[in-house]
Write a protein that holds these residues in place. Structure first.
Motif, mmCIF file in Angstrom:
data_model
loop_
_atom_site.group_PDB
_atom_site.id
_atom_site.type_symbol
_atom_site.label_atom_id
_atom_site.label_comp_id
_atom_site.label_asym_id
_atom_site.label_seq_id
_atom_site.Cartn_x
_atom_site.Cartn_y
_atom_site.Cartn_z
ATOM 1 N N GLN A 117 13.796 -9.910 28.274
ATOM 2 C CA GLN A 117 12.717 -8.977 28.540
ATOM 3 C C GLN A 117 13.040 -8.041 29.691
ATOM 4 O O GLN A 117 12.460 -6.957 29.786
ATOM 5 C CB GLN A 117 11.445 -9.768 28.859
ATOM 6 N N GLY A 153 9.678 -4.773 25.657
ATOM 7 C CA GLY A 153 8.621 -5.523 25.003
ATOM 8 C C GLY A 153 7.260 -4.914 25.265
ATOM 9 O O GLY A 153 7.131 -3.807 25.784
ATOM 10 N N SER A 154 6.238 -5.635 24.887
ATOM 11 C CA SER A 154 4.877 -5.158 25.085
ATOM 12 C C SER A 154 4.518 -5.194 26.565
ATOM 13 O O SER A 154 4.638 -6.232 27.203
ATOM 14 C CB SER A 154 3.888 -6.025 24.303
ATOM 15 N N ILE A 155 4.112 -4.058 27.091
ATOM 16 C CA ILE A 155 3.780 -3.959 28.515
ATOM 17 C C ILE A 155 2.474 -3.209 28.671
ATOM 18 O O ILE A 155 2.375 -2.048 28.274
ATOM 19 C CB ILE A 155 4.897 -3.244 29.300
ATOM 20 N N PHE A 156 1.513 -3.884 29.260
ATOM 21 C CA PHE A 156 0.260 -3.207 29.593
ATOM 22 C C PHE A 156 0.374 -2.565 30.965
ATOM 23 O O PHE A 156 -0.007 -1.417 31.163
ATOM 24 C CB PHE A 156 -0.916 -4.187 29.557
ATOM 25 N N SER A 157 0.919 -3.334 31.905
ATOM 26 C CA SER A 157 1.138 -2.800 33.253
ATOM 27 C C SER A 157 2.168 -3.660 33.969
ATOM 28 O O SER A 157 2.385 -4.814 33.610
ATOM 29 C CB SER A 157 -0.153 -2.755 34.056
ATOM 30 N N ASN A 160 9.548 2.097 32.860
ATOM 31 C CA ASN A 160 9.537 0.663 33.198
ATOM 32 C C ASN A 160 10.887 0.197 33.724
ATOM 33 O O ASN A 160 11.414 -0.850 33.314
ATOM 34 C CB ASN A 160 9.116 -0.183 31.987
ATOM 35 N N ARG A 185 2.149 -7.549 33.152
ATOM 36 C CA ARG A 185 0.953 -7.891 32.374
ATOM 37 C C ARG A 185 1.202 -7.360 30.979
ATOM 38 O O ARG A 185 1.262 -6.139 30.783
ATOM 39 C CB ARG A 185 -0.264 -7.255 33.008
ATOM 40 N N ARG A 186 1.351 -8.268 30.028
ATOM 41 C CA ARG A 186 1.737 -7.850 28.675
ATOM 42 C C ARG A 186 0.587 -7.204 27.904
ATOM 43 O O ARG A 186 0.786 -6.228 27.181
ATOM 44 C CB ARG A 186 2.270 -9.059 27.902
ATOM 45 N N TYR A 187 -0.582 -7.783 28.039
ATOM 46 C CA TYR A 187 -1.728 -7.267 27.294
ATOM 47 C C TYR A 187 -2.935 -7.212 28.218
ATOM 48 O O TYR A 187 -2.979 -7.864 29.257
ATOM 49 C CB TYR A 187 -2.034 -8.167 26.087
ATOM 50 N N ASP A 190 -4.336 -10.501 29.301
ATOM 51 C CA ASP A 190 -3.426 -11.444 29.957
ATOM 52 C C ASP A 190 -3.392 -11.253 31.462
ATOM 53 O O ASP A 190 -3.685 -10.168 31.973
ATOM 54 C CB ASP A 190 -2.005 -11.261 29.419
#
Length: 119
Positions: free
Chosen positions: A1, A24-28, A74, A98-100, A103
């Motif tokens: 990751q 990958g999935s990244i919210f913040s 990122n 923070r992925r989602y 989360d």
């Protein structure tokens, strides 16, 4: 990751630039940081850049290393100048991600990249 790159062999007084990209999935992403671990020693914080605020550095690298991040990509970069043999270590990037939305933020580590400074 987290994918780190840029290590290598350099003579004392030289420079290296380390990069680390989060995927990958990244919210913040809260903080992004570089650590290092020399042979026989504990891992230590080199530099950290928060999402808001100014970076912080270990005393041993102040004035020589600069950490910067590109929030849009990122990524975090560690520019290392005036390298010394005592900077020899495996360097690791770390990001609190923070992925989602639902989360909490977790710490993720890169795989490490070796920096060797010859005298």
């Amino acid at each position: 990751q987290l994918q780190a790159s840029g290590g290598g062999l350099v003579q004392a007084g030289g420079s290296l630039r380390l990069s680390c990209a989060a995927a990958g999935s990244i919210f913040s992403i809260n903080s992004m940081a570089w650590y290092r671990q020399a042979p026989g020693k504990q891992r230590e914080l080199v530099a950290v850049t928060p999402s808001v605020g100014i970076p912080n550095y270990a005393d041993s690298v102040k004035g020589r290393f600069t950490i910067s991040r590109d929030s849009a990509k990122n990524t975090v970069v560690l520019q290392m100048n005036s390298l010394k043999p005592e900077d020899t270590a495996v360097y690791y990037c770390k990001a609190k991600i923070r992925r989602y939305l639902t989360d909490g933020a977790l710490d993720y580590w890169g795989q490490g990249t070796l920096v060797t400074v010859s005298s």
